[in-house]
Design a protein around this motif. Structure first.
Motif, PDB file in Angstrom:
ATOM      1  N   VAL A 130      41.289-155.703 -31.812  1.00  0.00           N
ATOM      2  CA  VAL A 130      40.239-154.642 -31.357  1.00  0.00           C
ATOM      3  C   VAL A 130      41.022-153.557 -30.540  1.00  0.00           C
ATOM      4  CG1 VAL A 130      38.440-154.156 -29.990  1.00  0.00           C
ATOM      5  CG2 VAL A 130      38.570-156.353 -31.012  1.00  0.00           C
ATOM      6  N   GLN A 150      42.689-167.737 -27.984  1.00  0.00           N
ATOM      7  CA  GLN A 150      43.252-167.775 -29.272  1.00  0.00           C
ATOM      8  C   GLN A 150      44.589-168.512 -28.952  1.00  0.00           C
ATOM      9  OE1 GLN A 150      42.836-163.348 -29.846  1.00  0.00           O
ATOM     10  NE2 GLN A 150      42.103-163.639 -31.965  1.00  0.00           N
ATOM     11  N   GLY A 162      41.243-157.348 -19.590  1.00  0.00           N
ATOM     12  CA  GLY A 162      41.453-156.735 -20.931  1.00  0.00           C
ATOM     13  C   GLY A 162      42.093-157.887 -21.654  1.00  0.00           C
ATOM     14  N   SER A 163      42.442-158.978 -20.805  1.00  0.00           N
ATOM     15  CA  SER A 163      43.289-160.273 -21.523  1.00  0.00           C
ATOM     16  C   SER A 163      42.699-160.644 -22.759  1.00  0.00           C
ATOM     17  CB  SER A 163      43.836-161.188 -20.716  1.00  0.00           C
ATOM     18  OG  SER A 163      44.718-160.485 -19.841  1.00  0.00           O
ATOM     19  N   GLU A 165      44.553-148.191 -27.025  1.00  0.00           N
ATOM     20  CA  GLU A 165      45.246-149.568 -26.785  1.00  0.00           C
ATOM     21  C   GLU A 165      44.527-150.606 -27.527  1.00  0.00           C
ATOM     22  OE1 GLU A 165      45.051-150.409 -22.476  1.00  0.00           O
ATOM     23  OE2 GLU A 165      46.937-149.637 -22.042  1.00  0.00           O
ATOM     24  N   ALA A 220      40.138-159.173 -24.506  1.00  0.00           N
ATOM     25  CA  ALA A 220      39.149-158.128 -25.282  1.00  0.00           C
ATOM     26  C   ALA A 220      39.268-158.480 -26.786  1.00  0.00           C
ATOM     27  CB  ALA A 220      39.919-156.671 -25.094  1.00  0.00           C
ATOM     28  N   ALA A 221      40.242-159.160 -27.588  1.00  0.00           N
ATOM     29  CA  ALA A 221      40.035-159.163 -28.838  1.00  0.00           C
ATOM     30  C   ALA A 221      39.348-160.156 -29.487  1.00  0.00           C
ATOM     31  CB  ALA A 221      41.599-159.285 -29.417  1.00  0.00           C
ATOM     32  N   ALA A 272      47.434-158.010 -25.471  1.00  0.00           N
ATOM     33  CA  ALA A 272      46.335-157.094 -24.807  1.00  0.00           C
ATOM     34  C   ALA A 272      46.802-155.835 -24.225  1.00  0.00           C
ATOM     35  CB  ALA A 272      45.347-157.995 -23.954  1.00  0.00           C
ATOM     36  N   ARG A 273      46.109-154.905 -24.115  1.00  0.00           N
ATOM     37  CA  ARG A 273      46.550-153.714 -23.456  1.00  0.00           C
ATOM     38  C   ARG A 273      47.959-153.172 -24.023  1.00  0.00           C
ATOM     39  NH1 ARG A 273      45.210-157.107 -19.404  1.00  0.00           N
ATOM     40  NH2 ARG A 273      47.349-157.381 -18.732  1.00  0.00           N
ATOM     41  N   SER A 274      48.106-153.411 -25.386  1.00  0.00           N
ATOM     42  CA  SER A 274      49.290-153.235 -26.198  1.00  0.00           C
ATOM     43  C   SER A 274      50.604-153.800 -25.664  1.00  0.00           C
ATOM     44  CB  SER A 274      49.217-151.730 -26.281  1.00  0.00           C
ATOM     45  OG  SER A 274      48.318-151.113 -26.991  1.00  0.00           O
ATOM     46  N   GLN A 275      50.343-154.847 -24.892  1.00  0.00           N
ATOM     47  CA  GLN A 275      51.675-155.883 -24.735  1.00  0.00           C
ATOM     48  C   GLN A 275      51.558-157.201 -24.824  1.00  0.00           C
ATOM     49  OE1 GLN A 275      52.901-155.401 -20.700  1.00  0.00           O
ATOM     50  NE2 GLN A 275      50.980-155.276 -19.756  1.00  0.00           N
ATOM     51  N   VAL A 276      52.464-158.116 -25.198  1.00  0.00           N
ATOM     52  CA  VAL A 276      52.565-159.416 -25.471  1.00  0.00           C
ATOM     53  C   VAL A 276      52.305-159.962 -24.219  1.00  0.00           C
ATOM     54  CG1 VAL A 276      53.616-161.302 -26.152  1.00  0.00           C
ATOM     55  CG2 VAL A 276      53.873-159.273 -27.334  1.00  0.00           C
ATOM     56  N   HIS A 277      50.888-160.878 -23.999  1.00  0.00           N
ATOM     57  CA  HIS A 277      50.710-161.353 -22.756  1.00  0.00           C
ATOM     58  C   HIS A 277      50.598-162.845 -23.052  1.00  0.00           C
ATOM     59  CE1 HIS A 277      46.137-162.147 -23.192  1.00  0.00           C
ATOM     60  NE2 HIS A 277      46.707-161.430 -24.395  1.00  0.00           N
ATOM     61  N   GLY A 298      59.192-161.421 -26.602  1.00  0.00           N
ATOM     62  CA  GLY A 298      57.850-160.469 -26.222  1.00  0.00           C
ATOM     63  C   GLY A 298      58.306-159.313 -25.336  1.00  0.00           C
ATOM     64  N   LEU A 346      57.839-155.538 -26.015  1.00  0.00           N
ATOM     65  CA  LEU A 346      56.559-155.154 -26.062  1.00  0.00           C
ATOM     66  C   LEU A 346      55.989-155.413 -24.620  1.00  0.00           C
ATOM     67  CD1 LEU A 346      55.369-156.625 -29.427  1.00  0.00           C
ATOM     68  CD2 LEU A 346      55.764-154.083 -28.719  1.00  0.00           C
ATOM     69  N   GLN A 347      56.672-155.532 -23.608  1.00  0.00           N
ATOM     70  CA  GLN A 347      56.261-155.685 -22.255  1.00  0.00           C
ATOM     71  C   GLN A 347      56.406-154.399 -21.220  1.00  0.00           C
ATOM     72  OE1 GLN A 347      55.192-158.609 -21.358  1.00  0.00           O
ATOM     73  NE2 GLN A 347      55.145-158.729 -18.929  1.00  0.00           N
ATOM     74  N   ARG A 348      55.357-153.714 -20.863  1.00  0.00           N
ATOM     75  CA  ARG A 348      55.402-152.629 -20.097  1.00  0.00           C
ATOM     76  C   ARG A 348      55.269-152.886 -18.515  1.00  0.00           C
ATOM     77  NH1 ARG A 348      50.544-149.539 -23.103  1.00  0.00           N
ATOM     78  NH2 ARG A 348      49.449-150.735 -21.910  1.00  0.00           N
ATOM     79  N   MET A 374      41.083-150.145 -28.707  1.00  0.00           N
ATOM     80  CA  MET A 374      39.944-149.436 -27.819  1.00  0.00           C
ATOM     81  C   MET A 374      40.342-148.150 -27.371  1.00  0.00           C
ATOM     82  SD  MET A 374      39.345-152.973 -25.756  1.00  0.00           S
ATOM     83  CE  MET A 374      41.009-153.410 -26.240  1.00  0.00           C
ATOM     84  N   TRP A 403      55.926-164.009 -20.154  1.00  0.00           N
ATOM     85  CA  TRP A 403      55.308-165.403 -20.331  1.00  0.00           C
ATOM     86  C   TRP A 403      55.926-165.926 -21.888  1.00  0.00           C
ATOM     87  CZ3 TRP A 403      54.029-168.022 -16.479  1.00  0.00           C
ATOM     88  CH2 TRP A 403      52.991-167.838 -15.668  1.00  0.00           C
ATOM     89  N   LEU A 448      50.948-152.074 -33.502  1.00  0.00           N
ATOM     90  CA  LEU A 448      50.759-151.183 -32.534  1.00  0.00           C
ATOM     91  C   LEU A 448      51.110-149.900 -32.627  1.00  0.00           C
ATOM     92  CD1 LEU A 448      51.586-153.598 -29.431  1.00  0.00           C
ATOM     93  CD2 LEU A 448      49.320-152.665 -30.168  1.00  0.00           C
ATOM     94  N   ALA A 456      44.258-154.969 -28.594  1.00  0.00           N
ATOM     95  CA  ALA A 456      44.429-156.407 -28.204  1.00  0.00           C
ATOM     96  C   ALA A 456      44.170-157.049 -29.508  1.00  0.00           C
ATOM     97  CB  ALA A 456      43.104-156.788 -27.127  1.00  0.00           C
ATOM     98  N   GLY A 457      44.975-158.519 -29.416  1.00  0.00           N
ATOM     99  CA  GLY A 457      44.539-159.151 -30.781  1.00  0.00           C
ATOM    100  C   GLY A 457      45.678-160.277 -31.036  1.00  0.00           C
TER     101      GLY A 457
END
Lengths: 487, 449
Positions: free
Chosen positions: B178, A463, A270-271, B144, A273-274, B42-47, A93, A96-98, B180, A66, B136, B146-147
């Motif tokens: 955070v 955020q 989990g999106s 993992e 979570a922070a 989140a989950r260690s990837q940019v979302h 991004g 850092l995309q899995r 986890m 995105w 990260l 998020a932040g």
């Protein structure tokens, strides 16, 4: 509906530029917002504010990532710059995309939708709206012991055009308004506030000014102030495990915090979570988890007429729908988006994606997550048979852990229940519990005649932080063996 | 020209169009331009990865002490003039405001340190993504995160018909996460004027270490404990104290816990709390939305309730000068502190813990809400790392607990203050707090997970 055709041209051009820059999907939202906020304190006008904001937000997918960019200058050149920036953001991004984003399908649609209004709240003269609040606050301040009296009116108008690269084009005009009053009494060590018709600024809906007229703020004002003063000398709510009866407004907040947020699929995955937190629910729980007693039936219905969380299409261009959430106490489904629906194998989004403005990325937001009514025809019927218990009304504080399990709520107004009747007034009543066990203790619900959609204008998430206006249909409800105490 | 900035002359040309509205007695206008981006993971990837710019012109018009406020994001001279006309129309529908105290005139701004960094204002999405990657990279196996990493810049111009003409440029960079893993979580954050001064790797490392230590949380009994609160937890207490207690409006209306207690002890002598938007380490503009230069205000000095924050209305009512703590109009809340800072002490975290025989260490609080503002009574949950302290040593993690506690009573039991301030930002608010050791803190229930 007055939305210039140029807005479609503008949004369509932004989508075309994004696709030309390599995006595999793009959507653009032109949004024009108007707000009006009136505040009166102790019979004097405290604030008269009007605001307007217009802009374009462009959301793209490239390489499964995105990207989003927005501009507050809704003109072709700036929209094109935003479209290219959104693609650049998506590209940045990628490292850092899995797992690439996939979207659940949606049928392209060309449509328009608008809130049904009897009396446009923006067309009612400011003087009339202020006069109502002045009269109400003066009536409250006339009650001996009332220290502070406030009144507020708020209205929002959102005109939007959504265009996607999949062929959807939707224009909407959504109007919200509402009002409320509060009276505060101050003692040496105590401060007590009563709100009407609810805390959080009052009650709100996707209606016109007819909603405000129905509230009869000036007529209710003396009672509201008298109750605030009465609370100063009331006994504190005793700590005990007992039968608890909640009024509809407090039930609506209970639904909001312990069901509405818990079923947001982005939180589950989990999106959030922070910041907002996660959820105790998992995708595996659909159709399996017992959320509450068999009396518990909940839907997410964005088509409820007049409710604050209603709309025609969400900010992904998906048509509003009604989704069963809990049926007979069993968890059925989440609030979802195109991305999150696809992530757990659903073929359709639940149409819950909304953004605060053109400058914000849409997120999964509650619509009208509503508790369906039961059988009791009156509050007295709920109290009937309660030998000892507590009745609590109107939220004062709300706190729940980041997985939406352990909660404690405080209320403005409490009454002791003795032998099926309301007794002495109690102050600082709180209650706490754990989500599924609390809803499991539900043993009676008010009937259809007591059902009302309560509007909440201030749900925060995301955020950068975004506010959203949502609603919860609710009825008074009775719960057994609840831990009640004094806050 | 700085990245994205227009400069004072261009902003004031817009503001002058508002100030020239015909029929007004007084006019105050502010234009705020913001730009930047936020890279959320989140989950260690940019979302969620966003960028944007916006401008807001806010105009307050006064006629016959009647006040109207209008805002628009059309930041042209025409847009400002239209907003002023709308504000005037609103004012004419209003009633005279007996608290109106006139507009701010010219006044020198306080000397402040660096508030703007051009490199940060122009930071690209790739720079933010690189900061996320740095954060990260410090995670431990099985974790993992998020932040978010954000870079922002803001340009503010303000003018009044009383003669104030102000302009400032500010920037900010922040990282929070955070982490986890293995059923536990840890939290850390950082903020600075410049992206180059931000340490996302350190943020990731601190959160990862807390997460690793917080695995397999055990039970804890609800009780009153001695506690060591880490800076993020202290930040929450300061924010709620600031919101309920030190506003001159709350004090004047009898809603504040400082009513009748100014000049008397309200906390331990070790506690020094101020609101300071002008000293070293502060972020943001050096003037408030009324155009008053911000002042440092001592709120609790050596445990004594020392002061309140004012805007022009509360200051006029009290016969003092505004301290520069107004919020943007219309403002029913009154003045509020936005740059709270607690003075550091001389103890390391280990030294604070060493002074506790049996207690708890709390990383941060969550979903805190006021129960009784007059008693500074709040409730909330612990989150992201709560640990037992046994024999002066940090022990194993425990499950999260709910607290119901008076903030001032907690601060009255303070007998140790950490030597390191951590900064937390929330929108335009900033809090700097040390760790604290408190002899009494009441937990009322334990989380069920």
């Amino acid at each position: 509906m007055t939305l210039p055709a140029e807005t479609e041209t503008l949004a369509r051009r932004a989508v075309e530029v994004a696709i030309a820059a390599g995006a595999t999907y793009a959507d653009a939202r032109f949004v024009d917002l108007d707000e009006e906020h009136l505040a009166v304190r102790n019979g004097e006008v405290e604030g008269v504010g009007v605001s307007s904001s217009a802009g374009v937000g462009v959301r793209v997918l490239k390489h499964g990532c995105w990207g989003f960019a927005a501009t507050g200058v809704p003109e072709p050149a700036q929209a094109e710059v935003a479209a290219r920036l959104a693609v650049e953001v998506a590209e940045s991004g990628q490292a850092l995309q899995r797992s690439p984003v996939r979207l659940a399908g949606v049928e392209p649609v060309q449509d328009r939708w608008e809130t049904a209004l009897a009396e446009d709240p923006f067309a009612v003269p400011l003087e009339d709206k202020l006069d109502l609040l002045v009269r109400a606050t003066r009536a409250m301040l006339g009650v001996p012991g009332a220290s502070v009296a406030t009144g507020g009116f708020h209205a929002w108008r959102r005109r939007s055009r959504f265009v996607s690269s999949e062929g959807t084009s939707v224009a909407q005009r959504i109007v919200h308004c509402g009002a409320g009053i509060t009276a505060t009494a101050v003692g040496e060590h105590e401060i007590q506030t009563r709100s009407y018709p609810n805390s959080f600024g009052g009650d709100f809906g996707a209606e016109g000014y007819e909603l405000v007229r129905r509230l009869d703020l000036a007529g209710q004002a003396p009672r509201v102030a008298e109750e605030a003063v009465q609370l100063l000398d009331a006994d504190p709510c005793p700590a005990q495990t007992t039968t608890l009866v909640l009024d509809g407004s407090q039930v609506s907040l209970q639904v909001h915090e312990s069901i509405g947020h818990a079923i947001e699929l982005d939180r589950v995955l989990g999106s959030e979570a922070a910041y907002a937190g996660t959820s105790f629910l998992t995708p595996h729980d659909r159709g399996r988890l017992r959320y509450g007693s068999p009396l518990l039936n909940v839907v997410a219905d964005a088509t409820t007429p007049g409710a604050l969380g209603s709309f025609g299409y969400d900010d992904e261009g998906v048509a509003a729908t009604c989704t069963p959430i809990v049926t007979g106490g069993v968890f059925r489904d989440f609030l979802s988006s195109r991305e999150t629906a696809a992530a757990i194998g659903l073929d359709r989004s639940g149409a819950t994606m909304r953004a605060q403005s053109w400058a914000h990325l849409p997120l999964i937001r509650m619509t009208n997550v509503s508790l369906l009514p039961g059988q009791a025809g009156s509050l007295d019927e709920l109290l009937d048979g309660v030998d000892h218990g507590i009745y609590l009304e109107t939220n004062r504080s709300w706190s729940i852990d980041d997985r939406r399990v352990d909660f404690q709520f405080g209320t403005e107004w409490g009454r002791e229940i003795r032998h099926g009747r309301l007794g002495r007034v109690l102050r600082n009543g709180t209650y706490g519990g754990r989500t599924t066990s609390f809803w499991g203790s539900l043993d009676a619900l008010g009937g259809p005649g007591l059902w009302k959609a309560w509007g909440l204008p201030n749900c925060g998430k995301g955020q950068p932080g975004q506010g959203s206006r949502v609603a919860h249909g609710a009825v008074p409800a009775r719960f057994r063996d609840v831990q009640v105490g004094a806050g | 020209m700085s990245a994205g900035a227009l400069g004072a002359d261009r902003l004031h040309a817009v503001l002058d169009a508002a100030l020239g509205v015909s029929g007004a007695d007084d006019v105050e206008a502010q234009v705020t331009r913001t730009w930047g981006g936020l890279t959320r993971f989140a989950r260690s990837q940019v979302h969620q990865h966003v960028a944007g710019d916006d401008s807001i012109v806010a105009v307050r018009v006064v006629t016959g002490a009647r006040i109207g406020v209008a805002s628009t994001n059309d930041a042209t001279a025409r847009g400002a003039a239209t907003a002023a006309a709308r504000a005037l129309a609103a004012a004419r529908c209003s009633a005279p405001d007996p608290t109106y105290a006139g507009l701010a005139g010219p006044a020198p701004l306080p000397a402040v340190g660096r508030r703007y960094d051009d490199d940060t204002a122009g930071a690209s999405p790739r720079r933010r993504a690189a900061a996320v990657a740095d954060l990260l990279s410090r995670l431990l196996p099985g974790q993992e995160a998020a932040g978010a990493v954000a870079t922002t810049a803001s340009e503010v111009g303000l003018a009044t018909t009383a003669g104030a003409r102000l302009h400032t440029l500010t920037s900010g960079a922040s990282a929070s996460t955070v982490v986890m893993g293995h059923g536990a979580s840890g939290h850390a954050e950082d903020a600075a004027v410049a992206l180059a001064d931000l340490h996302p790797g350190d943020v990731g490392q601190r959160a990862a270490a807390t997460c690793a230590a917080a695995v397999d949380p055990g039970p804890a009994e609800p009780a009153t404990y001695e506690v060591v609160l880490l800076p993020a937890a202290v930040t929450t207490l300061l924010q709620y104290l600031g919101a309920t207690t030190v506003s001159a409006k709350a004090h004047a209306e009898g809603r504040s816990a400082f009513c009748g207690r100014l000049g008397t002890p309200v906390a331990s002598p070790l506690v020094h709390v101020a609101d300071d938007a002008v000293g070293d380490g502060a972020l943001g503009a050096p003037f408030d939305p009324e155009g008053t230069p911000k002042q440092r205000v001592e709120l609790i000095a050596g445990g004594t309730a020392a002061g309140l924050v004012h805007d022009r209305a509360t200051a006029a009512a009290a016969g003092v000068d505004s301290t520069g703590h107004a919020l943007a109009a219309p403002n029913p809340w009154g003045p509020l502190p936005r740059h709270l800072v607690m003075a550091p002490g001389d103890s390391s975290i280990d030294e604070l813990v060493a002074g506790v025989e049996r207690g708890l260490m709390v990383t941060r609080f969550w979903y805190t809400r006021t129960l009784n503002s007059k008693q500074t009574l709040v409730t909330g949950m612990t989150r992201d790392g709560t640990f037992r302290i046994d024999g002066g040593q940090r022990g194993p993690a425990v499950r999260n607990l709910r607290f119901n506690q008076s903030i001032l009573e907690a601060l009255a039991s303070c007998d140790g203050v950490g030597d390191l301030l951590r900064v937390a930002v929330d929108g335009t608010s900033q809090t700097r707090a040390p760790a604290l050791r408190l002899r009494s803190f009441r937990f009322t229930s334990v989380a069920g997970h």
